[in-house]
Scaffold this active site. Structure first.
Site, PDB file in Angstrom:
ATOM      1  N   HIS A  72      10.245 -14.685  -7.263  1.00  0.00           N
ATOM      2  CA  HIS A  72       8.777 -15.018  -7.861  1.00  0.00           C
ATOM      3  C   HIS A  72       8.886 -14.396  -9.468  1.00  0.00           C
ATOM      4  O   HIS A  72       9.078 -13.024  -9.476  1.00  0.00           O
ATOM      5  CB  HIS A  72       7.740 -14.466  -6.969  1.00  0.00           C
ATOM      6  CG  HIS A  72       7.426 -15.710  -5.880  1.00  0.00           C
ATOM      7  ND1 HIS A  72       6.247 -15.882  -5.573  1.00  0.00           N
ATOM      8  CD2 HIS A  72       8.354 -16.524  -5.392  1.00  0.00           C
ATOM      9  CE1 HIS A  72       5.907 -16.612  -4.589  1.00  0.00           C
ATOM     10  NE2 HIS A  72       7.449 -17.062  -4.490  1.00  0.00           N
ATOM     11  N   TYR A 201      -4.051 -14.418  -6.304  1.00  0.00           N
ATOM     12  CA  TYR A 201      -5.271 -13.259  -6.142  1.00  0.00           C
ATOM     13  C   TYR A 201      -6.515 -13.929  -6.768  1.00  0.00           C
ATOM     14  O   TYR A 201      -6.549 -14.145  -7.740  1.00  0.00           O
ATOM     15  CB  TYR A 201      -4.829 -12.151  -6.787  1.00  0.00           C
ATOM     16  CG  TYR A 201      -3.497 -11.414  -6.090  1.00  0.00           C
ATOM     17  CD1 TYR A 201      -2.268 -11.800  -6.509  1.00  0.00           C
ATOM     18  CD2 TYR A 201      -3.504 -10.539  -5.187  1.00  0.00           C
ATOM     19  CE1 TYR A 201      -0.940 -11.139  -5.859  1.00  0.00           C
ATOM     20  CE2 TYR A 201      -2.550  -9.624  -4.590  1.00  0.00           C
ATOM     21  CZ  TYR A 201      -1.043 -10.171  -4.938  1.00  0.00           C
ATOM     22  OH  TYR A 201       0.004  -9.340  -4.573  1.00  0.00           O
ATOM     23  N   PRO A 293      -2.998  -3.219   0.841  1.00  0.00           N
ATOM     24  CA  PRO A 293      -2.066  -4.101   0.631  1.00  0.00           C
ATOM     25  C   PRO A 293      -2.185  -5.153  -0.793  1.00  0.00           C
ATOM     26  O   PRO A 293      -1.418  -5.726  -0.981  1.00  0.00           O
ATOM     27  CB  PRO A 293      -2.021  -5.061   1.610  1.00  0.00           C
ATOM     28  CG  PRO A 293      -3.205  -4.856   2.678  1.00  0.00           C
ATOM     29  CD  PRO A 293      -3.634  -3.292   1.881  1.00  0.00           C
ATOM     30  N   LYS A 297       2.500  -2.567  -2.118  1.00  0.00           N
ATOM     31  CA  LYS A 297       3.129  -1.385  -2.269  1.00  0.00           C
ATOM     32  C   LYS A 297       3.763  -0.815  -0.939  1.00  0.00           C
ATOM     33  O   LYS A 297       4.643   0.002  -0.864  1.00  0.00           O
ATOM     34  CB  LYS A 297       2.301  -0.589  -3.156  1.00  0.00           C
ATOM     35  CG  LYS A 297       2.115  -0.909  -4.298  1.00  0.00           C
ATOM     36  CD  LYS A 297       3.496  -0.929  -5.185  1.00  0.00           C
ATOM     37  CE  LYS A 297       3.563  -1.921  -6.246  1.00  0.00           C
ATOM     38  NZ  LYS A 297       4.777  -2.816  -6.332  1.00  0.00           N
ATOM     39  N   TYR A 385       3.327  -3.923 -10.540  1.00  0.00           N
ATOM     40  CA  TYR A 385       3.668  -4.804  -9.264  1.00  0.00           C
ATOM     41  C   TYR A 385       4.945  -4.925  -9.023  1.00  0.00           C
ATOM     42  O   TYR A 385       5.478  -5.279  -7.966  1.00  0.00           O
ATOM     43  CB  TYR A 385       3.087  -6.148  -9.827  1.00  0.00           C
ATOM     44  CG  TYR A 385       2.778  -7.214  -8.671  1.00  0.00           C
ATOM     45  CD1 TYR A 385       4.074  -7.979  -8.348  1.00  0.00           C
ATOM     46  CD2 TYR A 385       1.756  -7.355  -7.961  1.00  0.00           C
ATOM     47  CE1 TYR A 385       3.810  -8.916  -7.406  1.00  0.00           C
ATOM     48  CE2 TYR A 385       1.332  -8.213  -6.802  1.00  0.00           C
ATOM     49  CZ  TYR A 385       2.725  -9.001  -6.510  1.00  0.00           C
ATOM     50  OH  TYR A 385       2.367  -9.770  -5.433  1.00  0.00           O
TER      51      TYR A 385
HETATM   52  P1  FAS Z   1       5.369   1.297  10.580  1.00  0.00           P
HETATM   53  O1  FAS Z   1       3.902   1.656  11.086  1.00  0.00           O
HETATM   54  O2  FAS Z   1       5.711  -0.179   9.919  1.00  0.00           O
HETATM   55  O3  FAS Z   1       6.267   1.681  11.533  1.00  0.00           O
HETATM   56  C1  FAS Z   1       6.137   2.753  12.445  1.00  0.00           C
HETATM   57  C2  FAS Z   1       6.828   2.810  13.656  1.00  0.00           C
HETATM   58  O4  FAS Z   1       6.899   3.903  14.588  1.00  0.00           O
HETATM   59  C3  FAS Z   1       6.219   1.591  14.642  1.00  0.00           C
HETATM   60  O5  FAS Z   1       7.161   0.984  15.073  1.00  0.00           O
HETATM   61  C4  FAS Z   1       5.732   2.290  15.784  1.00  0.00           C
HETATM   62  O6  FAS Z   1       5.815   1.693  17.111  1.00  0.00           O
HETATM   63  C5  FAS Z   1       6.362   3.691  15.816  1.00  0.00           C
HETATM   64  N1  FAS Z   1       5.735   4.679  16.221  1.00  0.00           N
HETATM   65  C6  FAS Z   1       4.483   4.959  16.153  1.00  0.00           C
HETATM   66  N2  FAS Z   1       4.280   6.306  16.859  1.00  0.00           N
HETATM   67  C7  FAS Z   1       5.393   6.559  17.631  1.00  0.00           C
HETATM   68  C8  FAS Z   1       5.759   7.473  18.333  1.00  0.00           C
HETATM   69  N3  FAS Z   1       4.793   8.482  18.668  1.00  0.00           N
HETATM   70  N4  FAS Z   1       6.833   7.543  19.065  1.00  0.00           N
HETATM   71  C9  FAS Z   1       7.864   6.688  18.574  1.00  0.00           C
HETATM   72  N5  FAS Z   1       7.608   5.381  17.830  1.00  0.00           N
HETATM   73  C10 FAS Z   1       6.271   5.556  17.342  1.00  0.00           C
HETATM   74  N6  FAS Z   1       1.997  -3.756   3.275  1.00  0.00           N
HETATM   75  C11 FAS Z   1       2.274  -4.525   2.451  1.00  0.00           C
HETATM   76  O7  FAS Z   1       3.040  -4.376   1.230  1.00  0.00           O
HETATM   77  N7  FAS Z   1       1.714  -5.630   2.160  1.00  0.00           N
HETATM   78  C12 FAS Z   1       0.743  -6.254   3.474  1.00  0.00           C
HETATM   79  O8  FAS Z   1       0.412  -7.205   3.445  1.00  0.00           O
HETATM   80  C13 FAS Z   1       0.735  -5.180   4.397  1.00  0.00           C
HETATM   81  N8  FAS Z   1      -0.070  -5.652   5.550  1.00  0.00           N
HETATM   82  C14 FAS Z   1      -0.251  -4.700   6.537  1.00  0.00           C
HETATM   83  C15 FAS Z   1      -1.179  -5.030   7.620  1.00  0.00           C
HETATM   84  C16 FAS Z   1      -1.258  -4.130   8.570  1.00  0.00           C
HETATM   85  C17 FAS Z   1      -2.118  -4.484   9.746  1.00  0.00           C
HETATM   86  C18 FAS Z   1      -0.665  -2.899   8.417  1.00  0.00           C
HETATM   87  C19 FAS Z   1      -1.016  -1.699   9.615  1.00  0.00           C
HETATM   88  C20 FAS Z   1       0.054  -2.561   7.314  1.00  0.00           C
HETATM   89  C21 FAS Z   1       0.199  -3.607   6.426  1.00  0.00           C
HETATM   90  N9  FAS Z   1       0.963  -3.139   5.192  1.00  0.00           N
HETATM   91  C22 FAS Z   1       1.121  -3.965   4.073  1.00  0.00           C
HETATM   92  C23 FAS Z   1       1.715  -1.999   5.367  1.00  0.00           C
HETATM   93  C24 FAS Z   1       3.107  -2.004   6.044  1.00  0.00           C
HETATM   94  O9  FAS Z   1       3.847  -3.014   5.553  1.00  0.00           O
HETATM   95  C25 FAS Z   1       3.680  -0.531   5.796  1.00  0.00           C
HETATM   96  O10 FAS Z   1       3.607  -0.181   4.665  1.00  0.00           O
HETATM   97  C26 FAS Z   1       4.925  -0.665   6.415  1.00  0.00           C
HETATM   98  O11 FAS Z   1       4.728  -0.968   7.722  1.00  0.00           O
HETATM   99  C27 FAS Z   1       5.362   0.754   6.419  1.00  0.00           C
HETATM  100  O12 FAS Z   1       6.571   0.979   7.223  1.00  0.00           O
HETATM  101  P2  FAS Z   1       6.951   2.317   8.265  1.00  0.00           P
HETATM  102  O13 FAS Z   1       6.540   3.353   7.361  1.00  0.00           O
HETATM  103  O14 FAS Z   1       8.220   1.964   8.754  1.00  0.00           O
HETATM  104  O15 FAS Z   1       5.581   2.223   9.221  1.00  0.00           O
HETATM  105  C1  PHB Z   2       1.918 -11.106   2.184  1.00  0.00           C
HETATM  106  O1  PHB Z   2       2.522 -12.008   1.757  1.00  0.00           O
HETATM  107  O2  PHB Z   2       1.686 -10.571   3.027  1.00  0.00           O
HETATM  108  C2  PHB Z   2       1.228 -10.010   0.864  1.00  0.00           C
HETATM  109  C3  PHB Z   2       1.902 -10.337  -0.389  1.00  0.00           C
HETATM  110  C4  PHB Z   2       1.137  -9.900  -1.496  1.00  0.00           C
HETATM  111  C5  PHB Z   2       0.166  -8.577  -1.237  1.00  0.00           C
HETATM  112  C6  PHB Z   2      -0.247  -8.351   0.396  1.00  0.00           C
HETATM  113  C7  PHB Z   2       0.503  -9.330   1.148  1.00  0.00           C
HETATM  114  O3  PHB Z   2      -0.299  -7.892  -2.005  1.00  0.00           O
END
Ligand code: FAS
Ligand code: PHB
Length: 390
Positions: A72, A201, A293, A297, A385
């Site tokens: 994109h 957005y 989100p 980032k 971005y």
């Molecule tokens: P993660 O949370 O992905 O992974 C952590 C891992 O550790 C998990 O698998 C968990 O099960 C494990 N864990 C936890 N406690 C533990 C323990 N005690 N023992 C062993 N394992 C354990 N970011 C965006 O850029 N765009 C988005 O749209 C977006 N949407 C999101 C929606 C939600 C609901 C959430 C919660 C986050 C969102 N994020 C988004 C942010 C997300 O993408 C995170 O930045 C990303 O998952 C970060 O990755 P990790 O640091 O690996 O953490």
């Molecule tokens: C998504 O595709 O999940 C998405 C993309 C851009 C954002 C947040 C989420 O800023």
């Protein structure tokens, strides 16, 4: 069992760190409390910065990403009923983003780890961290009712916001900074063609909305919702009607609706824990910081943390130097705070805050008008971005 680096968490941070360390010849084990399918079922990020793609390319695991990922060059901001395209590529001096879901990134990393014959312990219960300030750090866990211990040189806490790693640090050793936003995002995934070829957005009087995608046949949509909303109160039809009401007439007309394959509500917060290193324990990704989100980032910050940490550990083992690990926290936090600022700024500009008065709404409109009509302002948004340099 003994390993050089014990990694807690098999999300993108943990899996990417594991593969980078393996590439540097640094033995590591990943402990994950859930199973592989559970981790992959979490629908999260969708946009990858070039730096993140570069790390995956370095690992040689981007064949599917380059085949299925969508390049994109721009995004659109919709406000006052008018869509304004921001040419990110031109405004950032040629950088672009790749639309490729976090689920797929994690799947590619998991597959690569299995192919390399590396150890990932899924369903690892009661993970606990020991002696990370001392000379013999260890991690304990229970698997199928049997207790295990892993002796290691270092522990990488990649276990997300609710993980055990940050909670294992004495409270007086960590300083936290937080903003909790007075709204959440209700997200829906559907096997329908995206409403537009690029992300839209929206700042609408009914609230923020985002039109994103995972492929030419799979769309990801979000609408801002109140914090007390329950996903069970949102039928698909109610979601589609609300989304359509926040779009311009052309997009509303073009929107293809269909049954949701996932629907969930995510609260929005900004959070940073400092420092990101405690003796032989390092935090990376959501374990150390959370961003709303809006700026796409979260996943990308996890990647830059892991880049810095893997480089630091390589320096320790290859060059017998502690400079990298001693500098990890300050180096990572420099980039973290810039992304936290950008994500807070995008969220402030694009969402309707319950306590926004007329003045605040006018400021938002002025900011949006400035961003889309000023080359300097567009460039500032674009360079953040697409991803600031590592
Ligand atoms: P993660 O949370 O992905 O992974 C952590 C891992 O550790 C998990 O698998 C968990 O099960 C494990 N864990 C936890 N406690 C533990 C323990 N005690 N023992 C062993 N394992 C354990 N970011 C965006 O850029 N765009 C988005 O749209 C977006 N949407 C999101 C929606 C939600 C609901 C959430 C919660 C986050 C969102 N994020 C988004 C942010 C997300 O993408 C995170 O930045 C990303 O998952 C970060 O990755 P990790 O640091 O690996 O953490
Ligand atoms: C998504 O595709 O999940 C998405 C993309 C851009 C954002 C947040 C989420 O800023």
């Amino acid at each position: 069992m003994r390993t050089k680096v014990a990694i807690i968490g098999a999300g993108p941070a943990g899996m990417l760190l594991g593969q980078l360390l393996h590439a540097y010849g640094i033995d590591n084990v990943i402990l994950e409390r859930k199973d592989r399918d559970y981790v992959l079922a979490r629908i999260r990020a969708g946009v990858l910065e070039q730096g993140t793609v570069g790390l995956l390319e370095k690992l040689g695991i981007t064949e599917r990403l380059h085949h299925e990922g969508l390049i994109h060059d721009g995004i659109e901001l919709l406000f006052g009923g008018v869509r304004h395209r921001l040419d990110l590529k031109h405004a950032s001096g040629g950088k672009v983003v790749t639309v490729y879901g976090q689920t797929e990134v994690t799947r590619d990393l998991m597959d690569a780890r299995v192919k390399a014959g590396l150890t990932t312990v899924y369903d690892a219960d009661q993970v606990s961290l020991h002696d990370f300030y001392g000379s013999s750090p260890r991690v304990r866990y229970v698997k199928d009712g049997v207790s295990h211990e892993i002796a290691c040189d270092f522990i990488a806490g990649c276990d997300g916001f609710h993980g055990v790693s940050r909670q294992s640090v004495p409270a007086d050793a960590v300083k936290t900074f937080e903003r909790v936003y007075p709204f959440g995002w209700l997200g829906l995934l559907s096997d329908t063609p995206p409403v537009s070829p690029e992300l839209i957005y929206t700042n609408h009087e009914r609230g923020f909305a985002l039109c994103s995608m995972r492929s030419p046949t799979r769309s990801r949509y979000y609408v801002q919702c109140a914090l007390d909303e329950k996903v069970e109160n949102w039928s698909d039809d109610r979601f589609w009607d609300e989304l359509r009401s926040r779009l311009d007439p052309e997009a509303a007309e073009a929107l293809v609706t269909g049954p949701s394959i996932e629907k969930s509500i995510a609260p929005l917060r900004s959070f940073v824990a400092e420092p990101m290193r405690f003796g032989k324990l390092f935090l990376a990704g959501d374990a150390a910081h959370i961003v709303p989100p809006t700026g796409a980032k979260g996943l990308n910050l996890a990647a830059s943390d892991v880049h810095y940490l893997s480089q630091a550990l390589r320096e320790f083992y290859d060059e017998k130097s502690s400079a990298g690990i001693d500098g990890y926290s300050a180096r990572a936090l420099m980039r973290v705070w810039k992304a936290v600022r950008f994500s807070w700024w995008m969220t402030s500009m694009m969402h309707r805050f319950p306590d926004n008065d007329g003045f605040a709404t006018k400021l938002q409109q002025a900011e949006l008008d400035y961003v889309v009509h000023s080359k300097a302002a567009t460039s500032a948004l674009a360079e953040n971005y697409v991803g600031l340099p590592y």
